[in-house]
Each structure stands twice: as C-alpha cells, then as structure tokens.
Design an enzyme around this catalytic site. Structure first.
Site, PDB file in Angstrom:
ATOM      1  N   GLY A 158     -25.087 -27.635 -94.756  1.00 59.59           N
ATOM      2  CA  GLY A 158     -25.017 -26.178 -94.844  1.00 59.59           C
ATOM      3  C   GLY A 158     -26.232 -25.590 -95.530  1.00 59.59           C
ATOM      4  O   GLY A 158     -26.737 -24.531 -95.135  1.00 59.59           O
ATOM      5  N   THR A 159     -26.713 -26.270 -96.547  1.00 64.26           N
ATOM      6  CA  THR A 159     -27.879 -25.778 -97.281  1.00 64.26           C
ATOM      7  C   THR A 159     -29.099 -25.695 -96.363  1.00 64.26           C
ATOM      8  O   THR A 159     -29.852 -24.719 -96.394  1.00 64.26           O
ATOM      9  CB  THR A 159     -28.158 -26.682 -98.498  1.00 64.26           C
ATOM     10  OG1 THR A 159     -27.034 -26.590 -99.377  1.00 64.26           O
ATOM     11  CG2 THR A 159     -29.405 -26.256 -99.240  1.00 64.26           C
ATOM     12  N   ASN A 201     -17.075 -19.621-102.228  1.00 66.55           N
ATOM     13  CA  ASN A 201     -16.599 -20.957-102.584  1.00 66.55           C
ATOM     14  C   ASN A 201     -15.782 -20.995-103.870  1.00 66.55           C
ATOM     15  O   ASN A 201     -14.879 -21.795-104.012  1.00 66.55           O
ATOM     16  CB  ASN A 201     -17.788 -21.910-102.693  1.00 66.55           C
ATOM     17  CG  ASN A 201     -18.915 -21.347-103.526  1.00 66.55           C
ATOM     18  OD1 ASN A 201     -19.269 -20.173-103.427  1.00 66.55           O
ATOM     19  ND2 ASN A 201     -19.494 -22.178-104.375  1.00 66.55           N
ATOM     20  N   SER A 224     -20.904 -26.336 -92.481  1.00 67.07           N
ATOM     21  CA  SER A 224     -21.138 -27.659 -93.044  1.00 67.07           C
ATOM     22  C   SER A 224     -19.985 -28.578 -92.666  1.00 67.07           C
ATOM     23  O   SER A 224     -18.818 -28.182 -92.783  1.00 67.07           O
ATOM     24  CB  SER A 224     -21.233 -27.536 -94.567  1.00 67.07           C
ATOM     25  OG  SER A 224     -21.171 -28.813 -95.150  1.00 67.07           O
ATOM     26  N   GLY A 225     -20.317 -29.792 -92.211  1.00 70.60           N
ATOM     27  CA  GLY A 225     -19.285 -30.708 -91.743  1.00 70.60           C
ATOM     28  C   GLY A 225     -18.285 -31.120 -92.805  1.00 70.60           C
ATOM     29  O   GLY A 225     -17.078 -31.131 -92.577  1.00 70.60           O
ATOM     30  N   HIS A 226     -18.792 -31.436 -94.009  1.00 68.96           N
ATOM     31  CA  HIS A 226     -17.894 -32.068 -94.982  1.00 68.96           C
ATOM     32  C   HIS A 226     -16.899 -31.101 -95.617  1.00 68.96           C
ATOM     33  O   HIS A 226     -16.037 -31.518 -96.373  1.00 68.96           O
ATOM     34  CB  HIS A 226     -18.688 -32.836 -96.045  1.00 68.96           C
ATOM     35  CG  HIS A 226     -19.345 -31.986 -97.081  1.00 68.96           C
ATOM     36  ND1 HIS A 226     -18.864 -31.927 -98.373  1.00 68.96           N
ATOM     37  CD2 HIS A 226     -20.420 -31.185 -97.029  1.00 68.96           C
ATOM     38  CE1 HIS A 226     -19.651 -31.109 -99.066  1.00 68.96           C
ATOM     39  NE2 HIS A 226     -20.596 -30.650 -98.272  1.00 68.96           N
ATOM     40  N   THR A 246     -34.604 -37.146 -85.139  1.00 66.38           N
ATOM     41  CA  THR A 246     -33.657 -37.808 -84.234  1.00 66.38           C
ATOM     42  C   THR A 246     -32.233 -37.383 -84.556  1.00 66.38           C
ATOM     43  O   THR A 246     -31.840 -37.337 -85.727  1.00 66.38           O
ATOM     44  CB  THR A 246     -33.805 -39.332 -84.363  1.00 66.38           C
ATOM     45  OG1 THR A 246     -35.147 -39.670 -84.021  1.00 66.38           O
ATOM     46  CG2 THR A 246     -32.852 -40.071 -83.435  1.00 66.38           C
ATOM     47  N   CYS A 279     -19.639 -26.050-119.152  1.00 69.92           N
ATOM     48  CA  CYS A 279     -19.706 -27.438-119.596  1.00 69.92           C
ATOM     49  C   CYS A 279     -19.633 -28.428-118.452  1.00 69.92           C
ATOM     50  O   CYS A 279     -19.937 -29.594-118.621  1.00 69.92           O
ATOM     51  CB  CYS A 279     -18.573 -27.736-120.564  1.00 69.92           C
ATOM     52  SG  CYS A 279     -18.899 -27.066-122.180  1.00 69.92           S
TER      53      CYS A 279
END
Lengths: 291, 384
Positions: free
Chosen positions: B71-72, B150, B198-200, B236, B324
């Site tokens: 995605g990035t 997100n 994005s796939g994941h 590729t 944190c």
C-alpha cells in the site's frame, strides 16, 4: 514489541510496594499525564534519615512501573545520603537492563527519589540549576541542566541517546539541533563547569561556549576563507562551487558548471572539499550538496 | 492459551484458500510471465486472472489495476504520478489523519517546493467539507484523502469529496488500504482517479498491493526498469502473491455482507461490553461512519502500553496509539489532531476484528478487560 527483561515483566505484572503510603513523610512527584508518564514516590523516613518504607503510584508503560517498583525495593533500609547516590544506571541495572528507548523511565525514578528527599529536608522541589536552566525541549519540559546531567552520568554520545534518557527531542523535534550543540560542547569541552546546585545559573551557555571548539561565527569565517582557496582548483576544471549555508557542523554547498551532474562530483565533494575543510577548519565537519 | 487476534488493521491472517492458491507458483508454475517460452508464458494467464479479481472487487476494469509491492508503494506512486504529469500545478491537499505513507510522501514534495494543505479534523476525526472545498485551487495537482482511517476506523465521504475535485478538474487519490474488502467500493460510479490497496489487510500475504488508475488518467511510473504492468510498474511480477491477492479479493467480495453485518455486530458487542463495564471510557472516532470491525477506546488516567501488555498476557492482541508503543514519544497524530484529552489519549486502545473472529472471543475479552483497567488505575497516581 519491546525486549523487556524477565525482571521488568515480573515487576510490571506483580509490582512490589505498589500504592500510596499512609504514613509517608516524603513524597516526590515527577512527570505529568501530558508527557505520557508520571511517578509519585512515597517514603517514610525516620528521624535519623533512614528510609523505613517506600511506596509508589505510576502512570506509564511497563518499564516505568517496573523502574518505580525496583526503586522502592532498592531504597528501603538506606540512609538518605546513601539513597541519593543511586543513579538511573543503578535502577536500570537492577532491572537487568532496559531497552535504550526506555531509559528515561529509570531517570524518572532517580528524579522522584531526589525530589522526595529534598522535600523531607525542606529544600525546594527541584534543584536550583534545573529550575533556572534554559528550557530546551518545550514538548517535554526538559532543561539544558537535565540534558547535561544525563550526558555526563550516562556517557551519552548522540542526540538519540539524549532523547532515550530524557525524552528531550522526542516530540516535535525542533530542539534536536540545540541538543546536538549541547552534546558537542559537552563532548569537547571537558573543562565546562558542572551544573551542581551551587553552579552557574546558566550552565548551557557556559557549556556551549566551552573551551576547545570554534564558535559558530568563527567556524563560518574559516569555512568561507577555505572555500575561497578551493574554488580556483574547481574553476580550472570548468566547474565551480558556492557556499549555501552552514548549519552546526554541516556545510551545504551547490556545485555548478562542469561539476554539476558530473559523475565524479560526489568524490570531489567528499574526498576533496570535505577533507580540506576538515583539515583546515574542524575535523568533524560534514559537507552536503544542495541540488 | 488461545490467541485472540483483535489487531486486523495492523495485518490479517492469510486466508487458507489464499495459501492454497499460491502454492503451485512455488512448486511447478515458477516461470517468468514475460518469457517467450510456453513454460513461462503460461504463468501470465494467472497474473491476468488475479488482476481481474482485484478489478471486480473494486468495480474497475482489469486494465486499470497495477500490481505493486504494498500500500505504501501505491500511495507514493499515485502522488508521484499526479505531480509529474502536471508539472505546472504545485499544490497538494491531504488530511492530517492520513497514514504516514501519504503524510511523509507529501512532506517530501513539500521540501521540493510544493505547497501542502493538511485538512484538520474535529473531535470525532471528521473533515470539514467547507474547509476542504475552500482549499482547492487552480494550482491544486492532487487531493489524497484516505477512504478509512486505520486508527479510529472513520470512513470519509469520498464520493462527495471526489466530486468536488472532479468539478474543478483536480485529480483525486484515495488510500483505501483499510477500506478495500471491508466496505463496498464501486469505482464504476465513484469518481476517484486513483486508489491504493494492500494485500495483507484483506487476508492476502504481506508484500503485495495494487494501485487503481482510472482509464484516461495520465500516469508516470514510480519504479522504472522494465516493461511489466504495461510499462507502469517495472519489476518481475510477484506471481504467487498476485494469484493470492486475486483469491483474497474474491473472498472479500463474497463475504462483504458478512463483514458489514456479523463483524459489525461483533464489534458493537465488544465495544458495548467494555464501555458498559468500565467507567470513564471514551470511544474515539465517528461511530456513525466507521469500518465494521474497528473500535478505538481510551481509558482515563492509564497508559496504553501497559494495557496492551496486560491484554497480551490474556492472549489478546490489540494495538495502541500510545507513544510508548512506537519509536516516537508523542501519542498518535490522529488522536492528537482530534484533540483527544491527555487524560485519555495515552491509553487509546484499538481493537480491530475480521471475519475470522467469534462471539466467544469477544465475550472473553469483555470479561477480562475490566480487571486490566482496574489494576492499572490502582497503580496510577491520577485519580480524578
């Protein structure tokens, strides 16, 4: 995920001495809810200065809670004079280490301990130099005195180190250059006076002007002089170089003429220009190209 | 101890069907789809099949889909192309709650001399349409606003925003990484020019993404060095992952109904369960317009990393906007932009569900969550 030692994990899940102490006669408070961590340390100190009991309340991450807890174990039974010798490194060591980014949690413990003992002694909540020091990090309210102390006590070498230990520079980042200057002055100027309670009112100023290095003005003048000597060599090859800016130890230049886009310009820049500047001005100057 | 995975906005489990579909490309079908010989050539049809499945999920044509690595990359490529194809326009409009992929790409172009408008948000994270329209000018090359956020799950009014851009002849990109596969997207009727996914995030593996570029929109490749993807993205083709992404998109399309009803109901049960059992909570975001699986809840006077580590002990995976938990020391830019009070901001905990979560998991979390907050509140020096 943070790589916490078993000790940190254990003390986070089952902290010792958690909660306020009913009969505390010394309380040290550091941090704030805005900063993301805070510690309130409770001590019961006997008439002759022995810490009999300790308790804590902590708002913060696992390492903040574990640092607070291990500190209460460490100080119990100590005379206040002994307790004041505890450094943040001792706290981290007692936890079998902390991730570098979390070292500020141990610093918070040390500061709370000092604040509590000062309260018991009837002294102001903050040491004089920290109160009077110059504010460097506005996001986390960190003064130059705190930064210098962290650099000296922990042998810090980089701005990232300073952020890890004091949080300074961890917010908007605007003060990172200032931290770098303090760091440089500290690493170079060994003779600068320490910001002890009786020390000078403006330790950062004295440190920044410490012995050994060039002032910004001196540096700029010398860089310009040397650049004037380098230019004819490049002009002989049909190229040229112009000085764009000097920020701290970084000299920004623009390559023009044949130098511009020349495959060897990178080599010229770093192996020729940078080397000459380092030899003739300061050994830690960096040269960067502005396109 | 069973793992309860409530961190699906970070990444998702690869669907078993996806894994199965990918395996032949590691065993027998490992040829290069660009080869002249039939051994490689026969792999090409699987790339096209994957492309068709991605297109179908989005209501697009296969020739409008470019495969990328993530995605990035899609976000960076979209912004790069929009600026390179319109060199005279020097202005970019984004929101201040974008993913760092867009925020930092825009900041890069800002350093190159572009002007960047970062639209603010209100306390619920909503964008002001008047402010948005006001920001558009003849110099604006691109608007890039996320389809869904997100951290808090807000779904933005992309149709209305894209229409305003279209009226002015301005390119519109949307980062749909969190939205694709979770809410219906029909690019046949939605006037956006470019869209990233994005796939994941939708049960395909990490390392594959896609960029939709509307037919007719001029494009300059971000990665050069080959003719692949019709010259739009060199390198590729990642054949196994493309096949996997295709199957994941098919599954997402088939389970869209389940996602918007059952998953949303599970999320509501989780959120209501926590809020009704724990005093002084704050649900962050626009609960009227939100992804079905996302909730973001903050707890007064405690800190988020501690919450996450205690949940971790219970086998519950969640995430936090807490300073944190990241390399930075400041709480999330999204919560900051929304002006969430400090007493809450550090503990904001994101629970994000997928179609693989169950009611049993939700109930377990609701049962154990209150004790975590109580323990940390007892330890906290802040009581009011």
């Amino acid at each position: 995920m943070w790589d916490y030692s078993q000790k940190v994990q254990d003390l986070f899940l089952t902290p010792h001495n958690a909660g306020p102490l009913e009969d505390a006669n010394a309380i040290g408070e550091v941090g704030s809810i805005a900063c993301g961590d805070a510690l309130k340390l409770y001590l019961k100190i006997s008439g002759d200065g022995v810490i009999e009991k300790a308790g804590f309340e902590t708002f913060g991450c696992a390492s903040a809670i574990a640092s607070s807890s291990v500190l209460t174990d460490m100080v119990k039974g100590l005379h206040v004079d002994e307790a004041l010798k505890i450094t943040n490194a001792d706290i981290a060591k007692a936890l079998d280490g902390l991730p570098r980014e979390k070292m500020h949690c141990s610093v918070m413990g040390q500061e709370a301990l000092e604040a509590a003992i000062r309260q018991w002694k009837g002294e102001p909540a903050m040491p004089k130099t920290q109160e009077e020091g110059k504010l460097v990090c506005k996001c986390f309210n960190v003064t130059d005195a705190t930064i210098i102390r962290a650099i000296r006590e922990n042998g810090l070498k980089t701005v990232e180190d300073v952020t890890a230990f004091t949080k300074a520079g961890g917010g908007c980042g605007d003060c990172r250059d200032e931290i770098a200057e303090i760091l440089e002055a500290e690493l170079r100027g060994q003779g600068a006076p320490a910001p002890e309670p009786a020390g000078p009112a403006e330790p950062a100023k004295s440190a920044a002007c410490g012995t050994g290095g060039l002032t910004n003005l001196q540096r700029m003048q010398k860089v310009m002089e040397v650049m004037a000597l380098i230019r004819p060599q490049l002009q002989a090859d049909g190229g040229d170089i112009e000085l764009v800016d000097i920020a701290g130890k970084t000299v920004s230049v623009r390559l023009t003429g044949h130098c511009q886009g020349c495959a060897a310009s990178e080599v010229t820049l770093h192996q020729v220009v940078e080397q000459i500047l380092r030899q003739q001005v300061e050994p830690d100057l960096a040269v960067e190209e502005v396109k | 101890m069973k793992t309860i995975y409530f961190d699906n906005n970070a990444t998702t489990q690869v669907a078993p069907e996806v894994t199965e579909a990918m395996l032949p490309f590691f065993r027998e079908l490992w040829g290069n789809p660009s080869s002249m010989h039939s051994f490689g050539g026969r792999v090409a049809s699987y790339v096209e099949e994957g492309r068709a499945q991605v297109a179908e999920l989005l209501g697009a044509s296969p020739d409008e889909i470019i495969f990328t690595s993530c995605g990035t990359e899609s976000d960076n490529a979209a912004i790069f192309s929009a600026l390179q194809t319109q060199p005279s326009k020097r202005h970019i409009v984004i929101s201040c709650v974008e993913h760092p992929a867009v925020l930092q790409a825009a900041a890069f172009w800002e350093r190159q001399g572009y002007r960047v408008t970062r639209l603010g948000v209100d306390a619920k994270g909503r964008i002001d349409m008047d402010e948005y329209v006001f920001s558009l000018s003849a110099d604006t090359a691109l608007v890039s606003v996320m389809f869904a956020n997100n951290e808090v799950g807000n779904v933005y009014p992309i149709r209305a925003m894209a229409e305003k851009a279209k009226e002015r002849g301005i390119l519109f990109h949307t980062d749909a990484v969190q939205a694709a596969g979770k809410v219906p997207i029909d690019l046949a009727s939605l006037p956006v020019d470019m869209l990233s996914l994005s796939g994941h995030k939708l049960h395909a593996p990490k390392g594959i993404g896609a960029l939709y570029v509307r037919r007719g929109v001029r494009f300059r490749p971000f990665i050069r060095g080959g003719h692949q993807e019709r010259g739009r993205r060199a390198g590729t083709e990642n054949v196994p992952y493309i096949a996997g992404l295709g199957v994941a998109c098919r599954l997402a399309r088939e389970s869209m109904q389940d996602e918007t009803t059952r998953v949303a109901a599970l999320r509501d049960r989780l959120e209501q369960g926590i809020v009704s059992r724990i005093p002084d909570c704050l649900v962050n975001g626009d609960t009227e317009h939100r992804l079905p699986g996302t909730t973001n809840i903050a707890f007064r006077n405690i800190e988020g990393e501690s919450v996450l580590l205690m949940l971790d002990r219970l086998g519950i995976c969640a995430s936090s906007g807490s300073a944190c938990t990241s390399g930075s020391l400041e709480p999330s830019h999204v919560l900051h932009a929304m002006g969430v009070p400090f007493k809450y901001a550090h503990s904001a905990t994101r629970l994000s569900l997928s179609r693989y979560n169950t009611q049993e998991e939700v109930d377990y979390c609701v049962e154990h969550f209150p004790a975590v907050v109580e323990t940390l509140r007892r330890l906290s020096p802040f009581k009011d």
